[in-house]
Write an enzyme that holds these catalytic residues in place. Structure first.
Site, PDB file in Angstrom:
ATOM      1  N   GLU A   1      -9.200  33.306  -4.216  1.00  0.00           N
ATOM      2  CA  GLU A   1      -8.047  32.778  -4.946  1.00  0.00           C
ATOM      3  C   GLU A   1      -8.588  31.669  -5.846  1.00  0.00           C
ATOM      4  OE1 GLU A   1      -3.732  30.628  -4.108  1.00  0.00           O
ATOM      5  OE2 GLU A   1      -5.421  30.161  -2.821  1.00  0.00           O
TER       6      GLU A   1
ATOM      7  N   ASP B   1      -8.702  31.601   0.634  1.00  0.00           N
ATOM      8  CA  ASP B   1      -7.662  30.700   0.151  1.00  0.00           C
ATOM      9  C   ASP B   1      -8.300  29.525  -0.603  1.00  0.00           C
ATOM     10  OD1 ASP B   1      -4.838  29.787   0.261  1.00  0.00           O
ATOM     11  OD2 ASP B   1      -5.660  28.151   1.477  1.00  0.00           O
TER      12      ASP B   1
END
Length: 523
Positions: free
Chosen positions: A270, A212
């Protein structure tokens, strides 16, 4: 003798299925999906034809941001069934040759994490505070935040705390929600703890991680003010001091050094970075294996724009000879059926774009419900849960509309997702036509279309390199090294298909012509 070529890693052409666990399947009747629900759906996923799962966060969390606020990264939240449910899922998936990747959240913890609670109790200057980014305020009595950074979710990126003695005290940084304090990655304790987390899950059989905010973590030491941009969500500014700071690459090298101890383990970042050279830097041979490139998600349904997104994505990974990744949706963006115009038009275009995506080289991510043609849901205000809704003073509705649970069977909510109709987000009654059960019974359904496309992709060496890419007159054409041609008609009128055998079309063809909003695979 010629040099031995390394066999390609398992992930190099994989189809990943993104599971939002709250919304896939509920095994215990509490209205929230869980890991035993994912295990119960594995045979469905085998039939769909996926190679791996990416699970959105399931570790222990107060759920201020649906699990991206992690209080214990080395245990599974009871909401999702506890750690035994994770062990059951890993074992059952591996029996079916499906790999499991987990979400990893290294930029921040929950404010309920023992480290942060200790930092609040310990006071300024303490070793406990050095694990986070605590700073004195500016202005009289430190009344103002340390700089002008704003939170991705709206409002300031700083919150002032009350010190143990009861007086207003220091401020801490949170690029997201106040319940998600940012870690101080200059502190070696932070990576030592992350390494424990990585090894804990890899030793349990997890096959890798989706990282993330992989362009976050590292912050410039002087925390300079930022230019305030209009767009807050993972801002469009390559000059944004909150993200993409040079030090982040050392963090990825350290993560990679751990993963290299586990052959086959994969790290997918990401990475919201738009400059190609800056994006490619994350894919150097000693950093991430894969990086999400979101250009295809952001492209309108327009042949030239789609061609440009594909060319750009390929150019970025080519800088490091890395593997491209493709996706049309995820838990953070509006579902593509709605994005491409909604209703029958949006569904037709979404199916056409699925054929484009599945013809591209490299790795594909399919978001749960995409294979059913689910649209975004316009939910009533009172059920919205995304922190963006409150943090934006109810001006931005947030991401709940793409997270509504999957419909499995029956004619009314909860459509077999759960035994209770009181699901964590309400399901629209008109999804009766979109259930797995209904679509399995209809050979012309979106689900059967996805199954055929994934089967053909695998049979025909899908994911192989492009040998041609063009867009003219509203028609996109791409050709692959495995002999496949994909034609997309994004124009206004039917177009003649090239000569050849049609393997699969996203809609019925009339007299060898491809209707507007449709695509076909040919050999």
């Amino acid at each position: 003798m010629g040099a031995m070529t390394e066999p390609s890693p398992w992930w190099s052409r994989a189809v990943f299925y993104q599971v939002y666990p709250r919304s896939f399947r509920d095994s215990d009747g509490d209205g929230v999906g869980d890991l035993d629900g994912v295990t119960a759906g594995l045979d469905y996923l085998v039939e769909l034809g996926v190679d791996a799962l990416w699970l959105n966060p399931v570790t222990v969390s107060p759920m201020a941001d649906h699990g991206y606020d992690v209080a214990d990264p080395r245990d599974i939240d009871p909401l999702f069934g506890g750690i035994e449910a994770m062990d059951r899922l890993i074992a059952a998936a591996h029996e079916r040759d499906i790999r499991i990747t987990m979400d990893l959240v290294p930029n921040h913890t929950s404010s309920q994490h023992p480290w942060f609670q200790a930092a609040l109790a310990a006071g300024p200057g303490s070793a406990q505070r050095e694990r986070y980014l605590f700073r004195d305020g500016t202005g009289p009595d430190g009344l103002l935040p340390p700089n002008n950074w704003i939170s991705i979710f709206g409002g300031p990126a700083w919150t002032r705390i009350v010190e143990p003695d009861g007086r207003p005290g220091q401020w801490y940084l949170h690029l997201f929600d106040p319940e998600q304090p940012d870690l101080n990655w200059e502190n070696p304790e932070v990576f030592e703890d992350l390494e424990k987390t990585l090894r804990f899950w890899l030793d349990r059989g997890v096959d890798g991680f989706r990282i993330d905010v992989a362009h976050g973590m590292s912050k410039p030491p002087d925390l300079p003010d930022m230019q305030i941009a209009e767009n807050r969500m993972l801002a469009d500014m390559d000059s944004d001091p909150r993200f993409n700071h040079e030090g982040v690459h050392d963090i990825h090298r350290n993560i990679r050094s751990v993963l290299d101890d586990y052959p086959g383990a994969v790290a997918v970042g990401e990475v919201w970075v738009y400059d190609n050279a800056a994006f490619a830097a994350y894919l150097r041979p000693d950093e991430l294996h894969l990086g999400f490139n979101f250009r295809l998600v952001r492209a309108e349904f327009d042949a030239e724009e789609i061609r440009d997104a594909i060319e750009n994505s390929l150019a970025a990974v080519a800088l490091e000879n890395a593997t491209p990744t493709w996706t049309l949706s995820n838990h953070d963006v509006e579902r593509e059926v709605t994005r491409y115009g909604g209703g029958a038009l949006g569904l037709a275009r979404a199916k056409a774009m699925a054929l484009v995506m599945l013809a591209l080289p490299g790795v594909v991510f399919v978001y749960n419900g995409e294979e059913l043609g689910l649209p975004n849901v316009d939910l009533p205000d009172e059920v919205l849960q995304d922190p963006v809704w409150e943090r934006s003073d109810r001006t931005e509705r947030g991401r709940d509309g793409c997270r509504v649970p999957m419909p499995w069977r029956g004619d009314a909510p909860p459509f077999g997702f759960s035994t209770t109709a009181d699901t964590w987000l309400p399901m629209p009654p008109d999804w009766a036509a979109l259930t797995v059960e209904r679509q399995l019974a209809d050979p012309e359904s979106t689900l059967h279309f996805f199954r055929r496309a994934l089967r053909l992709r695998r049979q025909r060496g899908g994911g192989s390199a492009l040998t041609g890419l063009s867009a003219e007159g509203g028609v996109l054409t791409l050709r692959t090294a495995s002999g496949l041609t994909c034609v997309l008609n994004a124009g206004e009128r039917p177009v003649e298909l090239p000569t050849g055998e049609v393997l699969l079309a996203s809609t019925a063809l009339a007299g060898g012509q491809l209707p507007p909003g449709a695509a076909a695979w040919m050999v």
